[in-house]
Design a protein around this motif. Structure first.
Motif, PDB file in Angstrom:
ATOM      1  N   VAL A   1      50.023  12.143  23.805  1.00 28.34           N
ATOM      2  CA  VAL A   1      48.613  12.499  23.952  1.00 28.34           C
ATOM      3  C   VAL A   1      47.912  11.304  24.587  1.00 28.34           C
ATOM      4  CG1 VAL A   1      46.505  13.273  22.823  1.00 28.34           C
ATOM      5  CG2 VAL A   1      48.736  13.962  21.894  1.00 28.34           C
ATOM      6  N   ILE A   2      47.221  11.565  25.692  1.00 27.67           N
ATOM      7  CA  ILE A   2      46.584  10.503  26.471  1.00 27.67           C
ATOM      8  C   ILE A   2      45.068  10.700  26.453  1.00 27.67           C
ATOM      9  CG2 ILE A   2      46.488   9.364  28.715  1.00 27.67           C
ATOM     10  CD1 ILE A   2      49.247  10.575  29.326  1.00 27.67           C
ATOM     11  N   PHE A   3      44.350   9.657  26.074  1.00 26.40           N
ATOM     12  CA  PHE A   3      42.896   9.715  25.940  1.00 26.40           C
ATOM     13  C   PHE A   3      42.197   8.851  26.978  1.00 26.40           C
ATOM     14  CE2 PHE A   3      44.566  10.634  21.747  1.00 26.40           C
ATOM     15  CZ  PHE A   3      43.694  11.564  21.195  1.00 26.40           C
ATOM     16  N   ASP A   4      41.145   9.396  27.576  1.00 24.37           N
ATOM     17  CA  ASP A   4      40.171   8.576  28.292  1.00 24.37           C
ATOM     18  C   ASP A   4      39.398   7.783  27.237  1.00 24.37           C
ATOM     19  OD1 ASP A   4      38.313   7.639  30.250  1.00 24.37           O
ATOM     20  OD2 ASP A   4      36.960   9.285  29.731  1.00 24.37           O
ATOM     21  N   ILE A   5      38.728   6.712  27.633  1.00 21.50           N
ATOM     22  CA  ILE A   5      37.941   5.930  26.674  1.00 21.50           C
ATOM     23  C   ILE A   5      36.455   6.322  26.729  1.00 21.50           C
ATOM     24  CG2 ILE A   5      37.210   3.620  25.966  1.00 21.50           C
ATOM     25  CD1 ILE A   5      40.057   4.228  25.217  1.00 21.50           C
ATOM     26  N   GLY A   6      35.737   5.926  27.814  1.00 21.02           N
ATOM     27  CA  GLY A   6      34.309   6.209  27.897  1.00 21.02           C
ATOM     28  C   GLY A   6      34.022   7.700  27.976  1.00 21.02           C
ATOM     29  N   GLY A   7      33.232   8.218  27.039  1.00 18.85           N
ATOM     30  CA  GLY A   7      32.905   9.637  27.020  1.00 18.85           C
ATOM     31  C   GLY A   7      33.861  10.446  26.172  1.00 18.85           C
ATOM     32  N   VAL A   8      34.921   9.814  25.673  1.00 17.34           N
ATOM     33  CA  VAL A   8      35.886  10.489  24.801  1.00 17.34           C
ATOM     34  C   VAL A   8      36.024   9.727  23.488  1.00 17.34           C
ATOM     35  CG1 VAL A   8      38.297  11.234  24.538  1.00 17.34           C
ATOM     36  CG2 VAL A   8      37.134  11.512  26.735  1.00 17.34           C
ATOM     37  N   CYS A   9      36.572   8.521  23.558  1.00  9.65           N
ATOM     38  CA  CYS A   9      36.745   7.709  22.346  1.00  9.65           C
ATOM     39  C   CYS A   9      35.466   6.967  21.961  1.00  9.65           C
ATOM     40  CB  CYS A   9      37.871   6.701  22.547  1.00  9.65           C
ATOM     41  SG  CYS A   9      39.493   7.451  22.832  1.00  9.65           S
TER      42      CYS A   9
ATOM     43  N   PHE B   1      39.547   9.457  14.306  1.00  9.51           N
ATOM     44  CA  PHE B   1      40.322  10.023  13.201  1.00  9.51           C
ATOM     45  C   PHE B   1      41.525  10.789  13.736  1.00  9.51           C
ATOM     46  CE2 PHE B   1      41.329  13.266  10.005  1.00  9.51           C
ATOM     47  CZ  PHE B   1      41.405  12.494   8.843  1.00  9.51           C
ATOM     48  N   ALA B   2      41.324  11.544  14.814  1.00 13.26           N
ATOM     49  CA  ALA B   2      42.425  12.308  15.412  1.00 13.26           C
ATOM     50  C   ALA B   2      43.542  11.381  15.884  1.00 13.26           C
ATOM     51  CB  ALA B   2      41.905  13.144  16.585  1.00 13.26           C
ATOM     52  N   ILE B   3      43.169  10.257  16.478  1.00  7.06           N
ATOM     53  CA  ILE B   3      44.172   9.284  16.927  1.00  7.06           C
ATOM     54  C   ILE B   3      44.977   8.777  15.740  1.00  7.06           C
ATOM     55  CG2 ILE B   3      44.482   6.969  17.913  1.00  7.06           C
ATOM     56  CD1 ILE B   3      42.012   7.595  19.684  1.00  7.06           C
ATOM     57  N   GLN B   4      44.298   8.481  14.641  1.00 13.84           N
ATOM     58  CA  GLN B   4      44.981   8.009  13.429  1.00 13.84           C
ATOM     59  C   GLN B   4      45.980   9.045  12.928  1.00 13.84           C
ATOM     60  OE1 GLN B   4      41.869   7.117  10.635  1.00 13.84           O
ATOM     61  NE2 GLN B   4      41.026   5.457  11.880  1.00 13.84           N
TER      62      GLN B   4
ATOM     63  N   ASP C   1      39.671  -2.732  17.215  1.00  8.77           N
ATOM     64  CA  ASP C   1      40.399  -1.807  16.333  1.00  8.77           C
ATOM     65  C   ASP C   1      40.809  -0.546  17.078  1.00  8.77           C
ATOM     66  OD1 ASP C   1      40.080  -3.617  14.333  1.00  8.77           O
ATOM     67  OD2 ASP C   1      38.528  -2.512  13.243  1.00  8.77           O
ATOM     68  N   LEU C   2      39.916  -0.046  17.911  1.00  9.32           N
ATOM     69  CA  LEU C   2      40.228   1.158  18.673  1.00  9.32           C
ATOM     70  C   LEU C   2      41.361   0.874  19.651  1.00  9.32           C
ATOM     71  CD1 LEU C   2      39.656   4.069  19.591  1.00  9.32           C
ATOM     72  CD2 LEU C   2      37.913   3.143  21.134  1.00  9.32           C
ATOM     73  N   LYS C   3      41.268  -0.230  20.366  1.00 10.31           N
ATOM     74  CA  LYS C   3      42.289  -0.573  21.355  1.00 10.31           C
ATOM     75  C   LYS C   3      43.656  -0.726  20.698  1.00 10.31           C
ATOM     76  CE  LYS C   3      42.899  -3.619  25.350  1.00 10.31           C
ATOM     77  NZ  LYS C   3      42.279  -4.713  26.153  1.00 10.31           N
ATOM     78  N   ALA C   4      43.673  -1.309  19.508  1.00 10.97           N
ATOM     79  CA  ALA C   4      44.933  -1.544  18.802  1.00 10.97           C
ATOM     80  C   ALA C   4      45.561  -0.263  18.273  1.00 10.97           C
ATOM     81  CB  ALA C   4      44.704  -2.525  17.657  1.00 10.97           C
ATOM     82  N   SER C   5      44.795   0.812  18.213  1.00 10.33           N
ATOM     83  CA  SER C   5      45.312   2.065  17.658  1.00 10.33           C
ATOM     84  C   SER C   5      46.213   2.820  18.639  1.00 10.33           C
ATOM     85  CB  SER C   5      44.151   2.971  17.214  1.00 10.33           C
ATOM     86  OG  SER C   5      43.402   3.416  18.329  1.00 10.33           O
ATOM     87  N   PHE C   6      46.238   2.393  19.900  1.00 13.41           N
ATOM     88  CA  PHE C   6      47.063   3.064  20.907  1.00 13.41           C
ATOM     89  C   PHE C   6      48.425   2.395  21.041  1.00 13.41           C
ATOM     90  CE2 PHE C   6      42.692   3.959  22.309  1.00 13.41           C
ATOM     91  CZ  PHE C   6      42.752   5.349  22.400  1.00 13.41           C
ATOM     92  N   ASP C   7      49.430   3.195  21.330  1.00 10.46           N
ATOM     93  CA  ASP C   7      50.749   2.639  21.640  1.00 10.46           C
ATOM     94  C   ASP C   7      50.712   1.925  22.987  1.00 10.46           C
ATOM     95  OD1 ASP C   7      52.075   3.739  19.336  1.00 10.46           O
ATOM     96  OD2 ASP C   7      52.011   5.697  20.317  1.00 10.46           O
TER      97      ASP C   7
ATOM     98  N   ARG D   1      29.499   2.782  20.843  1.00 11.11           N
ATOM     99  CA  ARG D   1      29.604   3.708  19.707  1.00 11.11           C
ATOM    100  C   ARG D   1      30.943   4.436  19.719  1.00 11.11           C
ATOM    101  NH1 ARG D   1      26.677   7.732  20.557  1.00 11.11           N
ATOM    102  NH2 ARG D   1      25.899   7.313  22.667  1.00 11.11           N
ATOM    103  N   VAL D   2      31.771   4.166  18.708  1.00 18.80           N
ATOM    104  CA  VAL D   2      33.070   4.836  18.598  1.00 18.80           C
ATOM    105  C   VAL D   2      32.872   6.244  18.043  1.00 18.80           C
ATOM    106  CG1 VAL D   2      35.341   4.784  17.487  1.00 18.80           C
ATOM    107  CG2 VAL D   2      34.268   2.641  18.239  1.00 18.80           C
ATOM    108  N   ASP D   3      33.542   7.209  18.651  1.00 21.02           N
ATOM    109  CA  ASP D   3      33.448   8.595  18.200  1.00 21.02           C
ATOM    110  C   ASP D   3      34.338   8.805  16.979  1.00 21.02           C
ATOM    111  OD1 ASP D   3      34.341  11.542  18.156  1.00 21.02           O
ATOM    112  OD2 ASP D   3      32.649  11.556  19.542  1.00 21.02           O
ATOM    113  N   ARG D   4      33.761   9.212  15.879  1.00 22.76           N
ATOM    114  CA  ARG D   4      34.503   9.340  14.621  1.00 22.76           C
ATOM    115  C   ARG D   4      35.576  10.410  14.687  1.00 22.76           C
ATOM    116  NH1 ARG D   4      29.848   9.195   9.878  1.00 22.76           N
ATOM    117  NH2 ARG D   4      29.395   6.962   9.998  1.00 22.76           N
ATOM    118  N   TYR D   5      35.246  11.530  15.262  1.00 24.03           N
ATOM    119  CA  TYR D   5      36.213  12.623  15.310  1.00 24.03           C
ATOM    120  C   TYR D   5      37.453  12.231  16.099  1.00 24.03           C
ATOM    121  CZ  TYR D   5      32.759  15.878  13.380  1.00 24.03           C
ATOM    122  OH  TYR D   5      31.860  16.517  12.559  1.00 24.03           O
ATOM    123  N   VAL D   6      37.241  11.618  17.238  1.00 28.41           N
ATOM    124  CA  VAL D   6      38.363  11.231  18.095  1.00 28.41           C
ATOM    125  C   VAL D   6      39.163  10.100  17.454  1.00 28.41           C
ATOM    126  CG1 VAL D   6      39.031  10.326  20.355  1.00 28.41           C
ATOM    127  CG2 VAL D   6      37.210  12.022  20.187  1.00 28.41           C
TER     128      VAL D   6
END
Length: 252
Positions: free
Chosen positions: A6-14, A121-124, A161-167, A114-119
């Protein structure tokens, strides 16, 4: 179809969308709605914004060229064509526009703090499942680490923290490619060790999604303020419960 990544964009998504900052700048300066975004896109791949995201231009040179490009009267023609394509009534007159490149970019980047909570959590949950590789594929730029004032004004970049959550955290500024160039997506697949049809890709921008879909990726558009809907859609595709039911807002 077997999904392996699963690949995420950052700005506007995360995190918050720079588009919100553009709209805020337009409103504060009484500019026509969507004028700036149309002007940015109309510059093509050789525009200041596009070159900045590929790491080809330094920050303060970017500010100057960004402002000059967006203040050019030629953008009026691109804005008229935008209305024609959308089938909307073309404005009878378009005012002269002057844009301060630095002020605009600061306004855009303020939204990304602002980190998006829903996204998030989904990454976690994706990581906890152990079933998928989770990556970021982002159009970004080099932060001016030697300039503390500018670093602060730009929000300091993607939260640690967000950056570290990705492989894998795959950045346009380091690769020298940016979305929607197909080669950028192909590079990501190579890094992840997958084929495009084995990935789900989430982005907020239509042209980025179209390019991914043409390569064979499953795509999900994250619409402004509707990240919860996107996470629900992702959960159905990967067959996991990814929804944080404790979140009452899509943003921190």
């Amino acid at each position: 179809m077997t999904i392996k990544a699963v690949i995420f964009d950052i700005g506007g998504v995360c995190v918050g969308s720079p588009m919100e900052g553009i709209h805020r700048y337009e409103k504060e300066h009484q500019l026509p709605r969507n004028y700036i975004n149309v002007a940015i896109v109309s510059q093509g791949e050789h525009g200041a914004f596009q070159r900045f995201e590929r790491g080809e231009i330094k920050l303060h040179d970017f500010y100057k060229e960004f402002g000059e490009e967006l203040s050019s009267p030629k953008n009026k023609k691109a804005y008229q064509k935008y209305f024609e394509r959308s089938g909307k009534a073309t404005p009878s007159s378009i005012p002269d526009v002057t844009v301060d490149g630095q002020e605009l970019f600061h306004t855009m980047m303020a939204e990304t703090a602002r980190v998006d909570r829903y996204v998030a959590f989904a990454i976690q949950q994706l990581k906890k499942s152990g079933k998928f590789k989770v990556a970021a594929l982002t159009n970004n730029f080099e932060m001016p680490e030697s300039d503390r004032r500018e670093m602060d004004a730009l929000g300091g970049g993607t939260p640690t923290d967000l950056k570290a959550s990705f492989d894998h955290f795959i950045e346009s500024r380091l690769v020298g490619l940016r979305k929607p160039d197909p080669r950028f997506y192909q590079h990501a697949c190579k890094v992840l060790g997958i084929e495009p049809h084995e990935a789900v890709f989430l982005d907020d921008i239509g042209m980025n999604l179209r390019a991914a879909k043409e390569l064979g990726m499953e795509t999900i558009q994250v619409k402004m303020g509707r990240s919860k809907d996107a996470v629900i859609q992702l959960g159905k595709i990967v067959q996991l419960d990814l929804l944080d039911t404790t979140s009452h807002s899509s943003h921190l």
